[in-house]
Design a protein around this motif. Sequence first.
Motif, PDB file in Angstrom:
ATOM      1  N   PHE A   1       0.857  -1.182   0.000  1.00 44.73           N
ATOM      2  CA  PHE A   1       0.000   0.000   0.000  1.00 44.73           C
ATOM      3  C   PHE A   1       0.890   1.228   0.000  1.00 44.73           C
ATOM      4  CE2 PHE A   1      -2.245   3.382   2.318  1.00 44.73           C
ATOM      5  CZ  PHE A   1      -3.432   3.462   1.578  1.00 44.73           C
ATOM      6  N   PHE A   2       0.658   2.111  -0.922  1.00 45.95           N
ATOM      7  CA  PHE A   2       1.420   3.354  -1.038  1.00 45.95           C
ATOM      8  C   PHE A   2       2.928   3.056  -1.077  1.00 45.95           C
ATOM      9  CE2 PHE A   2       1.934   7.979  -0.471  1.00 45.95           C
ATOM     10  CZ  PHE A   2       0.833   8.412  -1.205  1.00 45.95           C
ATOM     11  N   SER A   3       3.287   2.027  -1.856  1.00 45.16           N
ATOM     12  CA  SER A   3       4.679   1.598  -2.073  1.00 45.16           C
ATOM     13  C   SER A   3       5.361   1.090  -0.805  1.00 45.16           C
ATOM     14  CB  SER A   3       5.515   2.726  -2.689  1.00 45.16           C
ATOM     15  OG  SER A   3       4.987   3.125  -3.940  1.00 45.16           O
TER      16      SER A   3
ATOM     17  N   THR B   1      -7.876   3.429  -1.526  1.00 43.19           N
ATOM     18  CA  THR B   1      -7.637   4.189  -0.303  1.00 43.19           C
ATOM     19  C   THR B   1      -6.387   5.059  -0.419  1.00 43.19           C
ATOM     20  OG1 THR B   1      -8.739   2.447   0.960  1.00 43.19           O
ATOM     21  CG2 THR B   1      -7.383   3.978   2.214  1.00 43.19           C
ATOM     22  N   GLU B   2      -5.539   4.785  -1.394  1.00 44.31           N
ATOM     23  CA  GLU B   2      -4.361   5.634  -1.599  1.00 44.31           C
ATOM     24  C   GLU B   2      -4.774   7.071  -1.931  1.00 44.31           C
ATOM     25  OE1 GLU B   2      -1.673   3.836  -4.362  1.00 44.31           O
ATOM     26  OE2 GLU B   2      -1.170   2.185  -2.998  1.00 44.31           O
ATOM     27  N   LEU B   3      -5.964   7.248  -2.514  1.00 45.46           N
ATOM     28  CA  LEU B   3      -6.477   8.591  -2.786  1.00 45.46           C
ATOM     29  C   LEU B   3      -6.590   9.386  -1.488  1.00 45.46           C
ATOM     30  CD1 LEU B   3      -7.832  10.779  -4.553  1.00 45.46           C
ATOM     31  CD2 LEU B   3     -10.002   9.541  -4.228  1.00 45.46           C
ATOM     32  N   LEU B   4      -7.055   8.755  -0.422  1.00 51.57           N
ATOM     33  CA  LEU B   4      -7.191   9.428   0.871  1.00 51.57           C
ATOM     34  C   LEU B   4      -5.827   9.896   1.373  1.00 51.57           C
ATOM     35  CD1 LEU B   4      -8.946  10.227   3.302  1.00 51.57           C
ATOM     36  CD2 LEU B   4      -8.697   7.881   4.149  1.00 51.57           C
ATOM     37  N   VAL B   5      -4.803   9.060   1.212  1.00 57.68           N
ATOM     38  CA  VAL B   5      -3.449   9.436   1.633  1.00 57.68           C
ATOM     39  C   VAL B   5      -2.936  10.607   0.794  1.00 57.68           C
ATOM     40  CG1 VAL B   5      -1.058   8.637   1.853  1.00 57.68           C
ATOM     41  CG2 VAL B   5      -2.954   7.110   2.459  1.00 57.68           C
ATOM     42  N   GLU B   6      -3.154  10.557  -0.502  1.00 58.79           N
ATOM     43  CA  GLU B   6      -2.686  11.637  -1.388  1.00 58.79           C
ATOM     44  C   GLU B   6      -3.329  12.968  -1.017  1.00 58.79           C
ATOM     45  OE1 GLU B   6      -3.774  10.076  -5.148  1.00 58.79           O
ATOM     46  OE2 GLU B   6      -2.105   8.654  -5.244  1.00 58.79           O
ATOM     47  N   LEU B   7      -4.636  12.959  -0.773  1.00 63.04           N
ATOM     48  CA  LEU B   7      -5.338  14.189  -0.409  1.00 63.04           C
ATOM     49  C   LEU B   7      -4.861  14.708   0.944  1.00 63.04           C
ATOM     50  CD1 LEU B   7      -8.918  13.104  -1.534  1.00 63.04           C
ATOM     51  CD2 LEU B   7      -7.535  14.913  -2.592  1.00 63.04           C
ATOM     52  N   ALA B   8      -4.591  13.787   1.864  1.00 68.78           N
ATOM     53  CA  ALA B   8      -4.091  14.198   3.173  1.00 68.78           C
ATOM     54  C   ALA B   8      -2.711  14.837   3.061  1.00 68.78           C
ATOM     55  CB  ALA B   8      -4.048  12.996   4.108  1.00 68.78           C
ATOM     56  N   LEU B   9      -1.835  14.237   2.272  1.00 69.14           N
ATOM     57  CA  LEU B   9      -0.484  14.767   2.118  1.00 69.14           C
ATOM     58  C   LEU B   9      -0.501  16.167   1.502  1.00 69.14           C
ATOM     59  CD1 LEU B   9       1.468  11.597   0.950  1.00 69.14           C
ATOM     60  CD2 LEU B   9       1.654  12.762   3.158  1.00 69.14           C
TER      61      LEU B   9
ATOM     62  N   ALA C   1      -2.082   1.319   7.876  1.00 67.89           N
ATOM     63  CA  ALA C   1      -1.551   1.669   6.553  1.00 67.89           C
ATOM     64  C   ALA C   1      -1.600   3.170   6.287  1.00 67.89           C
ATOM     65  CB  ALA C   1      -2.307   0.903   5.469  1.00 67.89           C
ATOM     66  N   ILE C   2      -2.733   3.798   6.567  1.00 67.83           N
ATOM     67  CA  ILE C   2      -2.870   5.231   6.293  1.00 67.83           C
ATOM     68  C   ILE C   2      -1.935   6.026   7.194  1.00 67.83           C
ATOM     69  CG2 ILE C   2      -4.439   7.198   6.421  1.00 67.83           C
ATOM     70  CD1 ILE C   2      -6.726   5.216   5.724  1.00 67.83           C
ATOM     71  N   ALA C   3      -1.962   5.742   8.483  1.00 69.81           N
ATOM     72  CA  ALA C   3      -1.151   6.500   9.440  1.00 69.81           C
ATOM     73  C   ALA C   3       0.335   6.344   9.171  1.00 69.81           C
ATOM     74  CB  ALA C   3      -1.476   6.041  10.858  1.00 69.81           C
ATOM     75  N   VAL C   4       0.773   5.122   8.884  1.00 66.06           N
ATOM     76  CA  VAL C   4       2.195   4.879   8.629  1.00 66.06           C
ATOM     77  C   VAL C   4       2.633   5.569   7.339  1.00 66.06           C
ATOM     78  CG1 VAL C   4       3.897   3.102   8.067  1.00 66.06           C
ATOM     79  CG2 VAL C   4       2.285   2.747   9.955  1.00 66.06           C
ATOM     80  N   ALA C   5       1.804   5.499   6.301  1.00 66.29           N
ATOM     81  CA  ALA C   5       2.146   6.165   5.046  1.00 66.29           C
ATOM     82  C   ALA C   5       2.291   7.668   5.251  1.00 66.29           C
ATOM     83  CB  ALA C   5       1.092   5.865   3.986  1.00 66.29           C
TER      84      ALA C   5
ATOM     85  N   ASP D   1     -11.858   8.312  -7.327  1.00 67.14           N
ATOM     86  CA  ASP D   1     -10.711   7.422  -7.406  1.00 67.14           C
ATOM     87  C   ASP D   1     -10.385   7.146  -8.876  1.00 67.14           C
ATOM     88  OD1 ASP D   1     -12.565   5.532  -8.316  1.00 67.14           O
ATOM     89  OD2 ASP D   1     -12.654   4.465  -6.399  1.00 67.14           O
ATOM     90  N   LEU D   2      -9.435   6.270  -9.134  1.00 67.71           N
ATOM     91  CA  LEU D   2      -8.998   6.017 -10.510  1.00 67.71           C
ATOM     92  C   LEU D   2     -10.080   5.366 -11.361  1.00 67.71           C
ATOM     93  CD1 LEU D   2      -5.328   4.808  -9.902  1.00 67.71           C
ATOM     94  CD2 LEU D   2      -6.098   7.026 -10.766  1.00 67.71           C
TER      95      LEU D   2
END
Length: 274
Positions: free
Chosen positions: A75-77, A93-101, A121-125, A261-262
């Motif tokens: 997840f997220f590489s 769910t990677e979309l959520l991480v991208e928007l957060a970043l 996964a989200i928090a660690v990314a 999402d994609l």
Amino acid sequence: MAATVQQLLAWARGLGLPVLEARMLLEHVSGLDRTRQAAWPETALDDAPAARFQDLAQRRVAGEPVAYLLGSREFFSLEFEVDANVLIPRPETELLVELALERLPADAPCRALDLGTGSGAIAVALARHRPLLAMTAVDRSEAALAVAGRNAARHGAAVRLLASDWYSAVAGERFELIVSNPPYIAAGDVHLEQGDLRFEPRGALTDEADGLAHLRRIVAGAGEHLAPGGWLLFEHGYDQAADCRALLAAAGFAAVQSWQDLAGIERVSGGRLG
């Protein structure tokens, strides 16, 4: 007589297991990567890994997710440990991480909260990509928090993990960002009885109601835990975006929006406080 790679793959094919999945499981038990499997199909496996492969192959044919059989998912590489106590991280769910970043400064301290962290996964990314971030992640499942803790340690991510029913353990705290991928599937949704979802923790998938119960709690409580100008972002179901925007607007959020999402599905909604 020891079974060879070729014999084991042929046996798995007879079960109906796709070749790629069979090779992944064989690599997991033997350490033989797919290139070596193809180049030296006559390689013999000892009885123990061969038996382990046969067990995993049969479990996969019965529907058990590959991620649980392998014990990990990318997840997220980043590679994350997963087991039956946590949801399997998914690409959408990677979309959520991208928007957060996009909303977290790269060069200044900031505070973020992940509600219902599961595998972490989200928090660690987020923590890996924002070294100055004070990242807090909560979950009501102690078993999930144990998985999240191992994932944080694996990736050297500074994440504070708390047992919490949504906001209960962070009373009085405020954050510049709150993210969540909560249970949002309605109780009667047929997808709960299909595919990987049959094996994932039901409590992490559905609110046993209309799918919006946890989303309502997250939105309603966010105002007490966001700093002025802070953002709330959360994942939701394919048909829930309009309802989520209405919840955010009613709670006084500004810049309310949903993002696709994609696959072109409105997958994440959010807004800014004040």
